[in-house]
Design an enzyme around this catalytic site. Structure first.
Site, PDB file in Angstrom:
ATOM      1  N   LEU A 186      -4.340   9.683   8.257  1.00  0.00           N
ATOM      2  CA  LEU A 186      -4.953   8.429   7.832  1.00  0.00           C
ATOM      3  C   LEU A 186      -3.910   7.396   7.433  1.00  0.00           C
ATOM      4  O   LEU A 186      -4.169   6.193   7.481  1.00  0.00           O
ATOM      5  CB  LEU A 186      -5.900   8.672   6.646  1.00  0.00           C
ATOM      6  CG  LEU A 186      -7.159   9.496   6.952  1.00  0.00           C
ATOM      7  CD1 LEU A 186      -7.908   9.780   5.663  1.00  0.00           C
ATOM      8  CD2 LEU A 186      -8.046   8.758   7.939  1.00  0.00           C
ATOM      9  N   GLY A 187      -2.738   7.850   7.033  1.00  0.00           N
ATOM     10  CA  GLY A 187      -1.710   6.900   6.630  1.00  0.00           C
ATOM     11  C   GLY A 187      -0.584   7.601   5.896  1.00  0.00           C
ATOM     12  O   GLY A 187      -0.594   8.823   5.701  1.00  0.00           O
ATOM     13  N   ALA A 188       0.401   6.826   5.481  1.00  0.00           N
ATOM     14  CA  ALA A 188       1.550   7.361   4.759  1.00  0.00           C
ATOM     15  C   ALA A 188       2.056   6.296   3.809  1.00  0.00           C
ATOM     16  O   ALA A 188       1.861   5.096   4.012  1.00  0.00           O
ATOM     17  CB  ALA A 188       2.651   7.774   5.735  1.00  0.00           C
TER      18      ALA A 188
ATOM     19  N   GLY B  62       5.084   5.814   0.178  1.00  0.00           N
ATOM     20  CA  GLY B  62       6.380   6.218  -0.330  1.00  0.00           C
ATOM     21  C   GLY B  62       6.406   7.632  -0.856  1.00  0.00           C
ATOM     22  O   GLY B  62       7.461   8.276  -0.885  1.00  0.00           O
TER      23      GLY B  62
ATOM     24  N   ASP C 101      -3.066  -0.437 -10.213  1.00  0.00           N
ATOM     25  CA  ASP C 101      -2.609  -0.799  -8.863  1.00  0.00           C
ATOM     26  C   ASP C 101      -3.776  -1.319  -8.033  1.00  0.00           C
ATOM     27  O   ASP C 101      -4.022  -0.855  -6.922  1.00  0.00           O
ATOM     28  CB  ASP C 101      -1.954   0.398  -8.185  1.00  0.00           C
ATOM     29  CG  ASP C 101      -1.083  -0.007  -6.987  1.00  0.00           C
ATOM     30  OD1 ASP C 101      -0.675  -1.186  -6.919  1.00  0.00           O
ATOM     31  OD2 ASP C 101      -0.812   0.838  -6.126  1.00  0.00           O
TER      32      ASP C 101
END
Length: 258
Positions: free
Chosen positions: A22-24, A26, A139
């Site tokens: 789905l994503g990456a 840090g 955040d």
């Protein structure tokens, strides 16, 4: 956005069979997984091995799981499971089908006023649940807002903490996303309060309404300076939204609406 698994991608994380990336970020990667009991898909977040070797980070990740379990609401992606002590720490939340607000605006342009109002109402409900649990999200940004078919979802409590708890961040470590920070974020992580989330929410809604970051772009130091000392540029925000967003973007936390 779904991406195929790579050769080095895990095929199983805890009780989840991994289907896609789905994503990456840090700290690690996020995968789409299915539980063996057929209970439905989940977003499974893992931590990079080098990061997981840091005992302080494991403590922080363990707290993230605790925080996520304590917060429930109609505009949040609930925690399903997690293991901070696994060789590769992981947690799983409900999978939200839809793009992030960041991807949607970058791809299709700014939202109309009515859409921004609906977005703001949904995210306000989410933050009300977060703050009622005694938590500060810390955040709130377009990349942490998912646009599901039935409304927005606020995700990722990775840097959330109980305001009464001991912060696991240091003054030398930036916590948050520069263009969507509050002045308190810039002053130091120990000064972040629930009202800081309100400031960040207003920045997110400005982005949704204009397609631009409210404090401009450029070097990180310049953006942070504008967040702390310069008013946001609301010239392109629809007149019907401007007054409430100005209130939320007030420099003094105590003067912002809840």
């Amino acid at each position: 956005m779904l991406s195929p698994l790579r050769e080095d991608s895990p095929r199983r994380i805890g009780p989840y069979a991994i289907r896609a990336r789905l994503g990456a970020g840090g700290m690690g990667e996020v995968f789409l997984g299915d539980r063996d009991d057929g209970s439905g898909p989940a977003a499974v977040k893992t931590v990079r091995r080098d990061v997981a070797r840091d005992p302080g980070f494991r403590s922080r990740f363990r707290r993230e799981i605790t925080v996520a379990r304590s917060v429930t609401g109609p505009r949040l992606a609930p925690l399903l499971d997690g293991d901070a002590d696994a060789e590769v720490p992981w947690l799983a939340t409900e999978y939200v089908a839809g793009p992030t607000l960041s991807a949607a605006v970058r791809g299709a342009g700014a939202m109309g006023e009515a859409e921004v109002r609906m977005l703001g109402a949904g995210l306000a409900l989410a933050l009300a649940a977060v703050h009622a649990a005694g938590i500060v999200h810390r955040d709130v940004k377009p990349g942490n807002v998912m646009l599901a078919a039935d409304g927005p979802r606020l995700i990722d409590f990775g840097i959330a903490r109980d305001p009464g708890g001991t912060p696991l961040t240091t003054t030398s470590r930036m916590v948050g996303s520069p263009a969507f920070m509050s002045p308190e974020h810039v002053a130091g992580s120990g000064r972040v309060v629930p009202a800081s989330d309100i400031f960040c929410l207003a920045s997110v809604l400005c982005f949704a309404a204009t397609g631009r970051d409210p404090f401009g772009d450029g070097p990180v130091a310049a953006v942070l300076y504008r967040v702390k000392y310069v008013e946001a540029d609301l010239a392109e925000v629809p007149a019907g939204l401007r007054a409430v967003l100005e209130e939320c973007l007030t420099a003094e936390p105590a003067a912002r609406p809840t």
